[in-house]
Design a protein around this motif. Structure first.
Motif, PDB file in Angstrom:
ATOM      1  N   MET A   1      -2.275   5.249  15.169  1.00 54.39           N
ATOM      2  CA  MET A   1      -2.383   5.079  13.598  1.00 54.39           C
ATOM      3  C   MET A   1      -2.325   3.888  12.468  1.00 54.39           C
ATOM      4  N   GLN A   2      -3.504   2.679  11.437  1.00 55.12           N
ATOM      5  CA  GLN A   2      -3.433   1.613  10.944  1.00 55.12           C
ATOM      6  C   GLN A   2      -2.722   2.233   9.232  1.00 55.12           C
ATOM      7  N   THR A   3      -2.173   1.936   8.566  1.00 61.68           N
ATOM      8  CA  THR A   3      -2.494   1.983   6.848  1.00 61.68           C
ATOM      9  C   THR A   3      -2.295   0.669   6.698  1.00 61.68           C
ATOM     10  N   VAL A   4      -3.608   0.127   5.961  1.00 58.99           N
ATOM     11  CA  VAL A   4      -3.393  -0.375   5.191  1.00 58.99           C
ATOM     12  C   VAL A   4      -3.435   0.089   3.471  1.00 58.99           C
ATOM     13  N   GLU A   5      -2.518  -1.231   2.418  1.00 60.62           N
ATOM     14  CA  GLU A   5      -2.896  -1.293   1.387  1.00 60.62           C
ATOM     15  C   GLU A   5      -3.701  -1.684   0.336  1.00 60.62           C
ATOM     16  N   THR A   6      -4.306  -1.013  -0.398  1.00 63.10           N
ATOM     17  CA  THR A   6      -6.112  -2.149  -0.680  1.00 63.10           C
ATOM     18  C   THR A   6      -4.708  -2.018  -2.165  1.00 63.10           C
ATOM     19  N   LEU A   7      -3.925  -1.356  -3.501  1.00 67.08           N
ATOM     20  CA  LEU A   7      -3.840  -1.326  -4.518  1.00 67.08           C
ATOM     21  C   LEU A   7      -2.393  -1.303  -4.674  1.00 67.08           C
ATOM     22  N   ASN A   8      -1.529  -1.807  -5.579  1.00 64.46           N
ATOM     23  CA  ASN A   8      -0.694  -2.222  -5.877  1.00 64.46           C
ATOM     24  C   ASN A   8      -0.303  -3.082  -7.545  1.00 64.46           C
ATOM     25  N   GLU A   9      -0.240  -1.905  -8.538  1.00 65.43           N
ATOM     26  CA  GLU A   9      -0.627  -2.325  -9.482  1.00 65.43           C
ATOM     27  C   GLU A   9       0.247  -0.913 -10.000  1.00 65.43           C
ATOM     28  N   GLY A  10       0.985  -2.046 -10.770  1.00 64.84           N
ATOM     29  CA  GLY A  10       1.979  -1.150 -12.447  1.00 64.84           C
ATOM     30  C   GLY A  10       2.840  -0.301 -11.003  1.00 64.84           C
ATOM     31  N   LEU A  11       2.455   1.547 -11.711  1.00 64.21           N
ATOM     32  CA  LEU A  11       2.496   2.213 -10.874  1.00 64.21           C
ATOM     33  C   LEU A  11       1.356   3.209 -10.295  1.00 64.21           C
ATOM     34  N   LYS A  12       0.394   1.995  -9.510  1.00 65.78           N
ATOM     35  CA  LYS A  12      -0.441   2.468  -9.292  1.00 65.78           C
ATOM     36  C   LYS A  12      -0.461   2.043  -7.667  1.00 65.78           C
ATOM     37  N   THR A  18      -6.634   4.820   8.566  1.00 69.72           N
ATOM     38  CA  THR A  18      -7.337   4.701  10.046  1.00 69.72           C
ATOM     39  C   THR A  18      -6.215   5.252  11.275  1.00 69.72           C
ATOM     40  N   ILE A  19      -7.846   6.831  11.582  1.00 70.31           N
ATOM     41  CA  ILE A  19      -7.423   7.864  12.243  1.00 70.31           C
ATOM     42  C   ILE A  19      -7.864   7.719  13.210  1.00 70.31           C
ATOM     43  N   THR A  20      -7.076   7.736  14.550  1.00 69.82           N
ATOM     44  CA  THR A  20      -8.076   6.959  15.370  1.00 69.82           C
ATOM     45  C   THR A  20      -9.046   8.397  16.338  1.00 69.82           C
ATOM     46  N   PRO A  21      -9.671   8.468  16.982  1.00 74.16           N
ATOM     47  CA  PRO A  21      -9.983   9.567  18.407  1.00 74.16           C
ATOM     48  C   PRO A  21      -9.174  10.104  18.812  1.00 74.16           C
ATOM     49  N   LYS A  22      -8.229   8.624  19.260  1.00 70.84           N
ATOM     50  CA  LYS A  22      -6.683   9.137  20.504  1.00 70.84           C
ATOM     51  C   LYS A  22      -6.059   9.766  19.931  1.00 70.84           C
ATOM     52  N   GLU A  73       0.508  14.027   8.049  1.00 71.50           N
ATOM     53  CA  GLU A  73       1.940  13.355   8.719  1.00 71.50           C
ATOM     54  C   GLU A  73       1.877  12.287   8.510  1.00 71.50           C
ATOM     55  N   GLY A  74       0.667  11.678   8.208  1.00 72.72           N
ATOM     56  CA  GLY A  74       1.002  10.333   8.628  1.00 72.72           C
ATOM     57  C   GLY A  74       1.531  10.274   6.474  1.00 72.72           C
ATOM     58  N   VAL A  75       0.300  10.790   6.017  1.00 71.06           N
ATOM     59  CA  VAL A  75       0.645  10.883   4.393  1.00 71.06           C
ATOM     60  C   VAL A  75       2.471  10.711   4.693  1.00 71.06           C
ATOM     61  N   GLN A  76       2.718  11.334   4.844  1.00 72.49           N
ATOM     62  CA  GLN A  76       4.431  11.747   4.478  1.00 72.49           C
ATOM     63  C   GLN A  76       5.851  10.068   5.749  1.00 72.49           C
ATOM     64  N   SER A  77       4.504   9.326   6.338  1.00 71.52           N
ATOM     65  CA  SER A  77       4.968   8.536   7.143  1.00 71.52           C
ATOM     66  C   SER A  77       5.127   7.467   6.463  1.00 71.52           C
ATOM     67  N   LEU A  78       3.848   7.266   6.001  1.00 77.60           N
ATOM     68  CA  LEU A  78       3.385   6.803   4.740  1.00 77.60           C
ATOM     69  C   LEU A  78       4.709   6.431   3.218  1.00 77.60           C
ATOM     70  N   ILE A  79       4.664   7.482   2.981  1.00 82.69           N
ATOM     71  CA  ILE A  79       5.190   7.396   1.967  1.00 82.69           C
ATOM     72  C   ILE A  79       7.312   7.357   2.198  1.00 82.69           C
ATOM     73  N   ALA A  80       7.256   7.755   3.326  1.00 82.69           N
ATOM     74  CA  ALA A  80       8.857   7.198   4.492  1.00 82.69           C
ATOM     75  C   ALA A  80       9.109   5.564   4.329  1.00 82.69           C
ATOM     76  N   GLU A  81       7.627   5.090   5.119  1.00 80.99           N
ATOM     77  CA  GLU A  81       7.660   3.698   5.580  1.00 80.99           C
ATOM     78  C   GLU A  81       7.625   3.158   4.524  1.00 80.99           C
ATOM     79  N   ALA A 104     -11.504   8.120  11.778  1.00 80.92           N
ATOM     80  CA  ALA A 104     -11.566   9.137  10.469  1.00 80.92           C
ATOM     81  C   ALA A 104     -11.234   7.999   9.853  1.00 80.92           C
ATOM     82  N   GLU A 105     -11.203   7.781   8.500  1.00 78.34           N
ATOM     83  CA  GLU A 105     -10.941   6.754   7.258  1.00 78.34           C
ATOM     84  C   GLU A 105     -10.474   7.589   5.872  1.00 78.34           C
ATOM     85  N   VAL A 106      -8.873   7.882   5.457  1.00 77.35           N
ATOM     86  CA  VAL A 106      -8.549   8.399   4.824  1.00 77.35           C
ATOM     87  C   VAL A 106      -8.035   7.852   3.514  1.00 77.35           C
ATOM     88  N   LYS A 107      -8.785   7.975   2.265  1.00 80.22           N
ATOM     89  CA  LYS A 107      -8.085   7.306   1.370  1.00 80.22           C
ATOM     90  C   LYS A 107      -7.062   7.779   0.557  1.00 80.22           C
TER      91      LYS A 107
END
Length: 533
Positions: A1-12, A18-22, A73-81, A104-107
């Motif tokens: 799974m790949q994670t890319v930050e797309t916004l870091n503005e103030g508190l937002k 990106t979740i692969t078929p594998k 699990e991806g969201v929880q990992s993102l928050i922890a990392e 699968a692309e997840v926002k």
């Protein structure tokens, strides 16, 4: 799974996962292996159904579950990392156009809690307004209790009824000479002067005596609950059965024993204790508001807009509900709209204070013990049906936000008590009326304690507005000048047009949760009221 930050503005913050078929296939394979021994299918021995056949039959459902679990699990990992402290539940959305077997692309969008400056808690000064309970106040309360425990005795048949007497009668109401639903009854008892009936009814009972037959004329109030009767003149044919007079309620040991106590002294002690408890509650409310004023004046920092929105929605929902109980609902709501900005400022203050109290508590080791949490959970479980309570316990154990919601009010009280211990406190005796007026004049922006797991559904009252402005909508009170519509099929002893016993639907609203699209969110068991509706 790949994670890319797309916004870091103030508190937002915003991310794309990106979740692969594998990733999904690996979970499906693991689930197939786990389920295989349990699958039963004609033509195969138990546990010997081929994996490819299981996939063919259940693959679509298994893939959907696997994707859902991977996202969670991806969201929880993102928050922890990224060491994020979400202010509210993240908004999680699967991009449009997703097809099974494809990437699968997840926002993921969220607001984080701000870094709260180290709170300054030195130099706090508070005044404790103390209301002593005088013996005469206890006697007044006892007299009021006695007045509610009246014993009625039949009066001589020649006695003419006067205010304070009870009249027992049959009645038949008519509008334009035609009987109406709920306007007829037998053996209704009404105390003259109680104000239970529509205006003018009780006044015309003065002077009647047992055996009298009388027709009275009244007019239903314009705001009467039954549209067909509101504002219309009516007549009631009365047959007076009995006049009763109140027996003397002597406040002595026998009076106390009739209430299940041992003596008058014990009754006085209980009444005094209850009054002291009420006064202590008022004193604490006043001190807490003064404490919050000092904290608010000494701290200012950015707060997450989503938390302010949730807080404002809760306040606004309550005020709208209260406006519904005003005599002129439309005017109350219009006045409310003109003061929207004031209430939003109060919501922001409440959020900021809540974050501040949370920071103070965490920095000073304030904790809610497991024993206290268990007690809170048990208390909360009582609102569910017995068969749903076990599900509620599981829900609280599995959902951190549910536990945080139960914990927050007690944690806030503990932080406030900690600050009271730190403050320099002076005492001053006042009358109860003075203490109540002091509380009423305060802004009263009562906060929630906000933490990274809190979902803001706390059950506290909305903040009052600044004293310079009058609130547009008063809190609806029981028996508020709103007459009850007569029932279509009244009981034999039902009074015509009694006042409502309580304002309808006067419950405390819960704050609306943010519209976060969380995958496969678990729900608490339905409350009995919900299930029965």
């Amino acid at each position: 799974m790949q994670t890319v930050e797309t916004l870091n503005e103030g508190l937002k913050r915003a991310y794309t996962m990106t979740i692969t078929p594998k990733d999904v296939d690996a979970r499906v394979d693991a689930e197939v292996k786990r389920l295989a021994p349990q699958i039963r299918m004609p033509g195969f021995r138990p546990g010997k159904v081929p994996a490819n056949l299981i996939r063919k039959m259940h693959g679509e459902a298994l893939a959907a579950d696997a994707l859902n679990t991977t996202i969670q699990e991806g969201v929880q990992s993102l928050i922890a990392e990224h060491k994020l402290r979400p202010a509210m539940a993240p908004s999680v959305n699967l991009a449009e156009g997703y097809e099974p077997g494809k990437e699968a692309e997840v926002k993921v969008e969220l607001e984080v809690l701000p870094d709260v400056p180290a709170p300054s808690i030195e130099g706090l000064k508070l005044e404790r307004l103390v209301v002593p309970v005088a013996d005469e106040k206890v006697d007044e309360q006892l007299a009021q209790i006695a007045s509610q425990q009246k014993s009625w005795e039949d009066a001589p048949k020649t006695r003419k009824a006067k205010e304070g007497d009870m009249v027992v009668m049959d009645f038949a109401g008519k509008v334009n000479g035609v009987a109406f639903d709920g306007g007829t009854g037998e053996d209704m008892s009404i105390e003259i002067g109680s104000g239970r009936l529509i205006p003018g009814f009780e006044d015309q009972l003065v002077g009647v005596k047992a055996g009298d037959e009388k027709t009275i004329e009244v007019t239903f109030p314009e705001e009467y609950g039954v549209a067909d009767l509101a504002g219309k003149p009516a007549t009631f044919d009365l047959v007076i059965k009995t006049i009763k007079v109140a027996g003397e309620s002597k406040i002595d040991d026998d009076f106390a024993k009739n209430m299940g106590l041992e003596s008058l002294e014990q009754l006085k002690g209980l009444v005094k204790g209850q009054m002291e408890q009420e006064h202590n509650g008022l004193t604490r409310t006043y001190m807490k508001r003064k404490l919050l004023d000092q904290l608010a004046a000494g701290h200012d920092f950015e707060v997450p807009p989503s938390m302010v929105d949730a807080e404002f929605d809760q306040i606004w929902h309550q005020l709208q509900h209260e406006a519904e109980h005003e005599e002129d609902t439309e005017k109350a709501k219009a006045d409310l709209e003109g003061e929207r900005d004031d209430y939003r400022a109060i919501a922001e203050r409440r959020v900021r204070l809540g974050l501040l109290l949370s920071e103070i508590g965490n920095a000073n080791g304030v904790e809610v013990s497991q024993q206290e949490m268990n007690r809170l959970i048990m208390q909360a479980a009582q609102q569910y049906r017995p068969e749903d309570r076990e599900r509620f316990f599981q829900y609280v154990q599995q959902e951190p936000m549910a536990a945080a919601q139960l914990r927050a009010p007690l944690f806030e009280d503990k932080v406030v008590d900690f600050l009271f211990e730190k403050a320099e406190i002076t005492e001053r005796e006042v009358a109860r009326e003075e203490l109540e007026a002091a509380i009423e004049s305060e802004e009263g922006a009562v906060p929630h304690v906000h933490g990274p797991d809190c979902d803001h559904d706390h059950d506290d009252k909305p903040a009052k507005k600044p004293a310079a402005k009058k609130a547009a909508a008063k809190k609806a009170e029981p028996a508020e000048t709103k007459e009850e519509a007569p029932a279509k099929k009244p009981a034999a002893k039902k009074a015509p047009a009694k006042k409502a016993d309580a304002a309808e639907g006067d419950e405390k609203p819960a704050a609306k949760k943010p519209a976060a699209k969380k995958p496969a969110a678990k729900k608490a068991p339905a409350k009995k009221a919900d299930a029965d509706s």
